[in-house]
Design an enzyme around this catalytic site. Structure first.
Site, PDB file in Angstrom:
ATOM      1  N   ASP A 183     -63.322 -34.874 -16.082  1.00 60.34           N
ATOM      2  CA  ASP A 183     -63.218 -36.253 -16.179  1.00 60.34           C
ATOM      3  C   ASP A 183     -62.566 -37.058 -16.726  1.00 60.34           C
ATOM      4  O   ASP A 183     -62.663 -38.012 -17.331  1.00 60.34           O
ATOM      5  CB  ASP A 183     -64.488 -37.156 -16.214  1.00 60.34           C
ATOM      6  CG  ASP A 183     -65.264 -38.874 -15.444  1.00 60.34           C
ATOM      7  OD1 ASP A 183     -64.139 -38.475 -14.904  1.00 60.34           O
ATOM      8  OD2 ASP A 183     -65.920 -38.708 -16.017  1.00 60.34           O
ATOM      9  N   ASP A 186     -60.937 -33.507 -28.947  1.00 63.67           N
ATOM     10  CA  ASP A 186     -60.227 -32.966 -28.174  1.00 63.67           C
ATOM     11  C   ASP A 186     -61.034 -31.840 -27.087  1.00 63.67           C
ATOM     12  O   ASP A 186     -61.228 -30.456 -27.587  1.00 63.67           O
ATOM     13  CB  ASP A 186     -58.949 -31.762 -28.660  1.00 63.67           C
ATOM     14  CG  ASP A 186     -57.801 -31.589 -27.508  1.00 63.67           C
ATOM     15  OD1 ASP A 186     -58.235 -31.368 -26.768  1.00 63.67           O
ATOM     16  OD2 ASP A 186     -56.483 -32.299 -28.152  1.00 63.67           O
ATOM     17  N   ASP A 241     -67.497 -42.118 -21.205  1.00 63.43           N
ATOM     18  CA  ASP A 241     -68.707 -43.038 -20.583  1.00 63.43           C
ATOM     19  C   ASP A 241     -70.328 -42.699 -20.158  1.00 63.43           C
ATOM     20  O   ASP A 241     -70.837 -43.851 -19.959  1.00 63.43           O
ATOM     21  CB  ASP A 241     -67.759 -43.772 -18.966  1.00 63.43           C
ATOM     22  CG  ASP A 241     -67.605 -42.794 -18.246  1.00 63.43           C
ATOM     23  OD1 ASP A 241     -68.267 -42.029 -17.908  1.00 63.43           O
ATOM     24  OD2 ASP A 241     -66.375 -43.323 -17.111  1.00 63.43           O
TER      25      ASP A 241
END
Length: 177
Positions: free
Chosen positions: A117, A99, A46
């Site tokens: 996160d 990944d 995000d």
């Protein structure tokens, strides 16, 4: 209304609560590291952890997110891009889609601050991100004097307690925030 983001039916953030969450994830690690020049954000698609890391002078962030759609939303969806202050367009941020665990295992240079996160460890698909081998691989890529912060759900949740014990078993100086 309040901007809220969910992913696969799981709450990711809302614009009211995210500030406290991201401050708690980023600031203690940044303030306790010897250097803050090289920051790795694992997950955090995000752009909000990267936004907070950029507040520290001289910081360069590598942000590795598995989901390309989350990165797209962070870059292109107006309310989210405004909330993350355009962090994924900042020249001090290198966004990688892939990944994060594999990225860290293949990483040559070390980083000063690692910020995991990841989503809460409440599903099997995410649970492997909170295991000793994964945590150890991140720790092995820390520069001397480096620090890590690992998002691990709510402090009273059993998953959090297990992650905390995993860090202790690995010999880390642990502090829950």
């Amino acid at each position: 209304g309040v901007l809220t983001m969910t992913l696969d039916g799981f709450w990711q953030f809302d614009e009211v609560a995210e500030r406290g969450y991201h401050d708690a994830l980023v600031n203690p690690a940044m303030l306790s590291a010897k250097e803050v020049g090289r920051v790795l954000v694992a997950g955090g698609g995000d752009g909000l952890a990267a936004r907070n890391a950029l507040r520290y002078s001289g910081t360069r962030v590598t942000n590795v997110e598995l989901d390309p759609m989350v990165v797209h939303v962070a870059r292109k969806v107006g309310p989210v891009a405004r909330l993350n202050r355009g962090s994924f367009g900042n020249p001090r941020v290198d966004v990688r889609v892939g990944d994060a665990v594999e990225f860290v295992r293949s990483l040559g240079p070390k980083f000063d601050v690692g910020l995991a996160d990841f989503p809460d460890p409440i599903t099997l698909g995410v649970g492997h991100l909170f295991t000793e081998p994964v945590i150890r691989s991140f720790a092995d890529r820390l520069a001397p004097g480096g620090t890590m912060a690992w998002q691990a759900s709510w402090p009273r949740a059993p998953a959090y307690q297990e992650v905390f014990r995993t860090f202790e078993r690995l010999g880390f100086d642990t502090r829950g925030v």
